[in-house]
Motif scaffolding. Structure first.
Motif, PDB file in Angstrom:
ATOM      1  N   CYS A  52       5.636  -8.388  -6.686  1.00 20.77           N
ATOM      2  CA  CYS A  52       6.290  -8.150  -5.392  1.00 20.77           C
ATOM      3  C   CYS A  52       7.007  -6.804  -5.383  1.00 20.77           C
ATOM      4  CB  CYS A  52       7.256  -9.277  -5.056  1.00 20.77           C
ATOM      5  SG  CYS A  52       8.531  -9.558  -6.303  1.00 20.77           S
ATOM      6  N   CYS A  56       5.633  -3.882  -2.755  1.00 20.22           N
ATOM      7  CA  CYS A  56       6.444  -3.732  -1.540  1.00 20.22           C
ATOM      8  C   CYS A  56       6.453  -2.271  -1.086  1.00 20.22           C
ATOM      9  CB  CYS A  56       7.870  -4.210  -1.781  1.00 20.22           C
ATOM     10  SG  CYS A  56       8.910  -4.055  -0.306  1.00 20.22           S
ATOM     11  N   PRO A  78      16.088  -9.464  -3.485  1.00 17.76           N
ATOM     12  CA  PRO A  78      15.796  -8.764  -2.230  1.00 17.76           C
ATOM     13  C   PRO A  78      17.006  -7.945  -1.779  1.00 17.76           C
ATOM     14  CG  PRO A  78      16.262 -11.061  -1.771  1.00 17.76           C
ATOM     15  CD  PRO A  78      16.296 -10.901  -3.267  1.00 17.76           C
ATOM     16  N   GLU A  81      16.764  -6.371   1.797  1.00 16.51           N
ATOM     17  CA  GLU A  81      15.955  -7.203   2.687  1.00 16.51           C
ATOM     18  C   GLU A  81      16.032  -6.747   4.140  1.00 16.51           C
ATOM     19  OE1 GLU A  81      17.056 -11.407   3.063  1.00 16.51           O
ATOM     20  OE2 GLU A  81      19.047 -10.896   2.360  1.00 16.51           O
ATOM     21  N   CYS A  84      12.941  -4.818   5.210  1.00 12.87           N
ATOM     22  CA  CYS A  84      11.652  -5.509   5.233  1.00 12.87           C
ATOM     23  C   CYS A  84      10.922  -5.280   6.556  1.00 12.87           C
ATOM     24  CB  CYS A  84      11.876  -7.006   5.016  1.00 12.87           C
ATOM     25  SG  CYS A  84      10.363  -7.987   5.017  1.00 12.87           S
ATOM     26  N   CYS A  90       4.571  -9.319  -0.467  1.00  9.49           N
ATOM     27  CA  CYS A  90       5.274  -9.996  -1.559  1.00  9.49           C
ATOM     28  C   CYS A  90       4.931 -11.478  -1.608  1.00  9.49           C
ATOM     29  CB  CYS A  90       6.782  -9.790  -1.455  1.00  9.49           C
ATOM     30  SG  CYS A  90       7.520 -10.370   0.090  1.00  9.49           S
TER      31      CYS A  90
END
Length: 109
Positions: A52, A56, A78, A81, A84, A90
């Protein structure tokens, strides 16, 4: 068993680590809970293979130490996050289904 996609309902928010929400139960070092909300990682099943983190495109994840955990002594957190983009890479590459990304939970970290 994969991460519970309904952890926000089924688990209690027990605090934060490194600015990331932690969902219990937590009983270190064996039980570390779920870290994150929009991008959530179940630390209790994460084996830290790093797929992941490597895949990413926006670098949501960072390594953190989890000494004594039976699955691995490091985990991916994360940390970013909020960056994202909901590409789900992931989720797709995690060999143990330890990650859940829910665009509906964005902004509720």
């Amino acid at each position: 068993m994969p991460i519970d996609p309904n952890f926000e309902t089924n688990r209690e928010r027990v605090g934060e680590e490194n600015g990331v929400t932690v969902w219990g139960p937590v009983d270190p070092p064996e039980q570390l809970g779920i870290h994150g909300t929009h991008v959530a990682v179940d630390y209790d099943i994460c084996i830290a293979d790093g797929a992941c983190l490597e895949d990413c495109p926006v670098d949501v994840f960072t390594w953190v130490d989890t000494p004594g955990h039976p699955e691995s002594e490091i985990k991916v957190e994360p940390t970013r996050e909020d960056q994202c983009i909901d590409c789900m890479l992931c989720v797709d590459v995690c060999p143990v289904d330890a990650i859940d990304v829910d665009p509906g939970r964005a902004g509720r970290t």
